[in-house]
Design a protein around this motif. Structure first.
Motif, PDB file in Angstrom:
ATOM      1  N   LEU A  10      -7.661  -5.125   1.534  1.00 11.36           N
ATOM      2  CA  LEU A  10      -8.361  -5.981   2.490  1.00 11.36           C
ATOM      3  C   LEU A  10      -8.142  -5.490   3.916  1.00 11.36           C
ATOM      4  O   LEU A  10      -9.074  -5.455   4.725  1.00 11.36           O
ATOM      5  CB  LEU A  10      -7.871  -7.421   2.351  1.00 11.36           C
ATOM      6  N   ARG A  11      -6.913  -5.095   4.211  1.00  9.40           N
ATOM      7  CA  ARG A  11      -6.648  -4.572   5.558  1.00  9.40           C
ATOM      8  C   ARG A  11      -7.376  -3.256   5.790  1.00  9.40           C
ATOM      9  O   ARG A  11      -7.836  -2.980   6.893  1.00  9.40           O
ATOM     10  CB  ARG A  11      -5.145  -4.398   5.761  1.00  9.40           C
ATOM     11  N   ALA A  12      -7.494  -2.453   4.749  1.00 10.02           N
ATOM     12  CA  ALA A  12      -8.233  -1.192   4.885  1.00 10.02           C
ATOM     13  C   ALA A  12      -9.707  -1.478   5.164  1.00 10.02           C
ATOM     14  O   ALA A  12     -10.343  -0.776   5.973  1.00 10.02           O
ATOM     15  CB  ALA A  12      -8.083  -0.363   3.612  1.00 10.02           C
ATOM     16  N   LEU A  13     -10.276  -2.492   4.531  1.00  6.33           N
ATOM     17  CA  LEU A  13     -11.671  -2.866   4.794  1.00  6.33           C
ATOM     18  C   LEU A  13     -11.827  -3.339   6.232  1.00  6.33           C
ATOM     19  O   LEU A  13     -12.787  -2.969   6.923  1.00  6.33           O
ATOM     20  CB  LEU A  13     -12.118  -3.955   3.822  1.00  6.33           C
ATOM     21  N   MET A  14     -10.899  -4.174   6.693  1.00  5.43           N
ATOM     22  CA  MET A  14     -10.956  -4.640   8.081  1.00  5.43           C
ATOM     23  C   MET A  14     -10.891  -3.463   9.044  1.00  5.43           C
ATOM     24  O   MET A  14     -11.685  -3.366   9.998  1.00  5.43           O
ATOM     25  CB  MET A  14      -9.789  -5.596   8.370  1.00  5.43           C
ATOM     26  N   TYR A  15      -9.957  -2.562   8.795  1.00  3.56           N
ATOM     27  CA  TYR A  15      -9.765  -1.429   9.697  1.00  3.56           C
ATOM     28  C   TYR A  15     -10.994  -0.523   9.726  1.00  3.56           C
ATOM     29  O   TYR A  15     -11.375  -0.006  10.779  1.00  3.56           O
ATOM     30  CB  TYR A  15      -8.539  -0.638   9.260  1.00  3.56           C
ATOM     31  N   ALA A  20     -15.469   1.325  13.420  1.00  3.62           N
ATOM     32  CA  ALA A  20     -16.855   1.597  13.800  1.00  3.62           C
ATOM     33  C   ALA A  20     -17.173   1.014  15.171  1.00  3.62           C
ATOM     34  O   ALA A  20     -17.838   1.652  15.990  1.00  3.62           O
ATOM     35  CB  ALA A  20     -17.803   1.028  12.745  1.00  3.62           C
ATOM     36  N   GLU A  21     -16.674  -0.188  15.460  1.00  3.02           N
ATOM     37  CA  GLU A  21     -16.904  -0.835  16.748  1.00  3.02           C
ATOM     38  C   GLU A  21     -16.004  -2.062  16.872  1.00  3.02           C
ATOM     39  O   GLU A  21     -15.636  -2.666  15.857  1.00  3.02           O
ATOM     40  CB  GLU A  21     -18.371  -1.261  16.902  1.00  3.02           C
ATOM     41  N   GLY A  93       0.401  -0.745  14.217  1.00  2.66           N
ATOM     42  CA  GLY A  93      -0.177  -0.137  15.410  1.00  2.66           C
ATOM     43  C   GLY A  93      -1.617   0.284  15.240  1.00  2.66           C
ATOM     44  O   GLY A  93      -2.104   1.151  15.972  1.00  2.66           O
ATOM     45  N   ARG A  94      -2.332  -0.338  14.322  1.00  3.83           N
ATOM     46  CA  ARG A  94      -3.707   0.062  14.040  1.00  3.83           C
ATOM     47  C   ARG A  94      -4.755  -0.952  14.488  1.00  3.83           C
ATOM     48  O   ARG A  94      -5.937  -0.781  14.227  1.00  3.83           O
ATOM     49  CB  ARG A  94      -3.862   0.336  12.545  1.00  3.83           C
ATOM     50  N   LEU A 258     -11.430 -10.185  20.872  1.00  4.47           N
ATOM     51  CA  LEU A 258     -12.200  -9.032  20.423  1.00  4.47           C
ATOM     52  C   LEU A 258     -11.231  -8.053  19.766  1.00  4.47           C
ATOM     53  O   LEU A 258     -10.289  -7.570  20.405  1.00  4.47           O
ATOM     54  CB  LEU A 258     -12.907  -8.362  21.603  1.00  4.47           C
ATOM     55  N   LEU A 259     -11.463  -7.777  18.484  1.00  4.04           N
ATOM     56  CA  LEU A 259     -10.558  -6.923  17.721  1.00  4.04           C
ATOM     57  C   LEU A 259     -11.083  -5.492  17.720  1.00  4.04           C
ATOM     58  O   LEU A 259     -12.274  -5.265  17.543  1.00  4.04           O
ATOM     59  CB  LEU A 259     -10.434  -7.422  16.278  1.00  4.04           C
ATOM     60  N   ARG A 260     -10.185  -4.535  17.885  1.00  4.12           N
ATOM     61  CA  ARG A 260     -10.597  -3.138  17.841  1.00  4.12           C
ATOM     62  C   ARG A 260      -9.502  -2.287  17.205  1.00  4.12           C
ATOM     63  O   ARG A 260      -8.318  -2.637  17.252  1.00  4.12           O
ATOM     64  CB  ARG A 260     -10.942  -2.608  19.230  1.00  4.12           C
ATOM     65  N   ALA A 261      -9.929  -1.183  16.622  1.00  9.38           N
ATOM     66  CA  ALA A 261      -8.974  -0.262  16.018  1.00  9.38           C
ATOM     67  C   ALA A 261      -8.202   0.466  17.111  1.00  9.38           C
ATOM     68  O   ALA A 261      -8.731   0.721  18.204  1.00  9.38           O
ATOM     69  CB  ALA A 261      -9.703   0.735  15.128  1.00  9.38           C
ATOM     70  N   SER A 262      -6.963   0.795  16.819  1.00  7.45           N
ATOM     71  CA  SER A 262      -6.148   1.527  17.786  1.00  7.45           C
ATOM     72  C   SER A 262      -5.112   2.337  17.022  1.00  7.45           C
ATOM     73  O   SER A 262      -5.029   2.271  15.797  1.00  7.45           O
ATOM     74  CB  SER A 262      -5.458   0.566  18.765  1.00  7.45           C
ATOM     75  N   ARG A 263      -4.330   3.091  17.746  1.00  9.72           N
ATOM     76  CA  ARG A 263      -3.238   3.864  17.149  1.00  9.72           C
ATOM     77  C   ARG A 263      -2.049   3.834  18.090  1.00  9.72           C
ATOM     78  O   ARG A 263      -2.182   4.110  19.281  1.00  9.72           O
ATOM     79  CB  ARG A 263      -3.652   5.320  16.897  1.00  9.72           C
TER      80      ARG A 263
END
Length: 351
Positions: A10-15, A20-21, A93-94, A258-263
């Motif tokens: 589920l977390r992989a799907l969210m990420y 993408a945006e 950290g993602r 607003l959620l966004r991917a990060s590292r």
């Protein structure tokens, strides 16, 4: 095994969607809902609670409503992971959460940044880090389900269906300053007669002791009154009755996130607490900690991140023992040997 595997997936799907945006919470829920609506096998593997409540073939609309409700709960719990929790998109950290309207061009950041010898962006990141810690302490308003604003009981439908755990301690709110009659264990405050975490943070950032109340009042006016990132909420207990000692409580509005991917993460060298972003003067936000933050690079051998990046298949285990009826065991064997991926792991006894 099933629970562990599906929560990672589920977390992989969210990420994947956030990569993408950047997305608001409800938009991410809608994207996940669309994806699972098209793949019943994956939906059954990831959301067994929903299928137990409403079978899709028998109640299409009811199933869709339950699926979206449960997905929203999952996403909200993901943005409210505790600061000490190690499993989750933020602890890895993602994922980074931005707050609507909070920008470095605002007068608060330019004026106070100049007074403190900080750039507006440095001060902005510090304020966002404070909001991160507040949000991850479950001081978060869900306007649809109020999941962090009420006391849950075992008989509640969401608990009985397995959608939610019984949260310890009940709901919590926030105020600039507590009023007489407020319950200290229920209401956090920024300004107090004794030093608070926020007062300590302001001092770490270089605010003169005499200016701390002014700094915090102006910051509260910005995030609560102007931007309305922090908004009023009624904390409720049994039978939805308002909890005593919590009148006027406020929580961070989940609709403004607003959620966004990060590292990457920043970790304190003294207490080892992880921060999601840098802070002014690299100060740790933990209570009475004098450590400094250092950016932490990702470990290429980190199992959690390898799973998140899709380098493993999802385990879909089933029990194969004498406790399972023979007909069911034969069906499991057919599924395991077949071309599909509905069952790819058998946990067997001498059967």
């Amino acid at each position: 095994m099933q629970d562990h595997a599906r929560r990672y997936r589920l977390r992989a799907l969210m990420y994947a969607h956030l990569s993408a945006e950047p997305l608001q919470i409800q938009t991410l829920v809608s994207r996940l809902d669309d994806e699972l609506d098209k793949d019943n096998d994956l939906s059954q593997a990831l959301l067994p609670e929903v299928w137990n409540v409403a079978r899709k073939a028998a109640d299409l609309q009811g199933h869709a409503a339950e699926r979206k409700k449960y997905l929203r709960i999952l996403v909200l719990r993901e943005v409210a992971t505790g600061a000490r929790q190690r499993i989750g998109l933020e602890p890895w950290g993602r994922m980074l959460v931005d707050y609507g309207g909070l920008t470095g061009e605002l007068p608060f950041f330019t004026e106070w940044g100049a007074r403190l010898g900080l750039s507006p962006e440095e001060l902005l990141q510090g304020v966002a880090a404070v909001l991160d810690f507040t949000r991850r302490n479950r001081i978060l308003l869900d306007r649809d389900g109020q999941i962090f604003s009420r006391i849950w009981q075992e008989g509640d439908r969401e608990i009985a269906n397995g959608y939610l755990p019984l949260f310890r301690g009940g709901p919590k709110g926030l105020k600039l300053q507590r009023e007489p009659g407020d319950e200290a264990g229920r209401i956090s405050q920024w300004i107090g007669s004794r030093p608070t975490s926020m007062m300590q943070t302001a001092l770490k950032w270089g605010v003169h002791p005499a200016d701390v109340p002014v700094f915090l009042r102006e910051l509260w006016e910005l995030v609560a009154d102007q931007l309305q990132l922090i908004t009023s909420v009624t904390l409720t207990g049994f039978k939805q009755r308002p909890l005593p000692g919590s009148q006027g409580a406020q929580q961070i509005d989940a609709d403004r996130l607003l959620l966004r991917a990060s590292r990457g993460l920043w970790r304190c060298q003294a207490c080892h607490r992880a921060h999601l972003r840098p802070t002014p003067l690299s100060t740790c936000l933990a209570w009475r900690c004098t450590g400094t933050l250092v950016q932490e690079t990702e470990n290429p051998d980190n199992y959690d991140l390898m799973v998140l990046d899709g380098r493993f298949d999802m385990l879909r285990p089933r029990e194969h023992s004498a406790q399972i009826p023979a007909a069911d065991r034969e069906e499991l064997e057919r599924l395991f040997k077949g071309d599909g991926d509905k069952v790819n792991t058998l946990v067997c006894t001498t059967t």
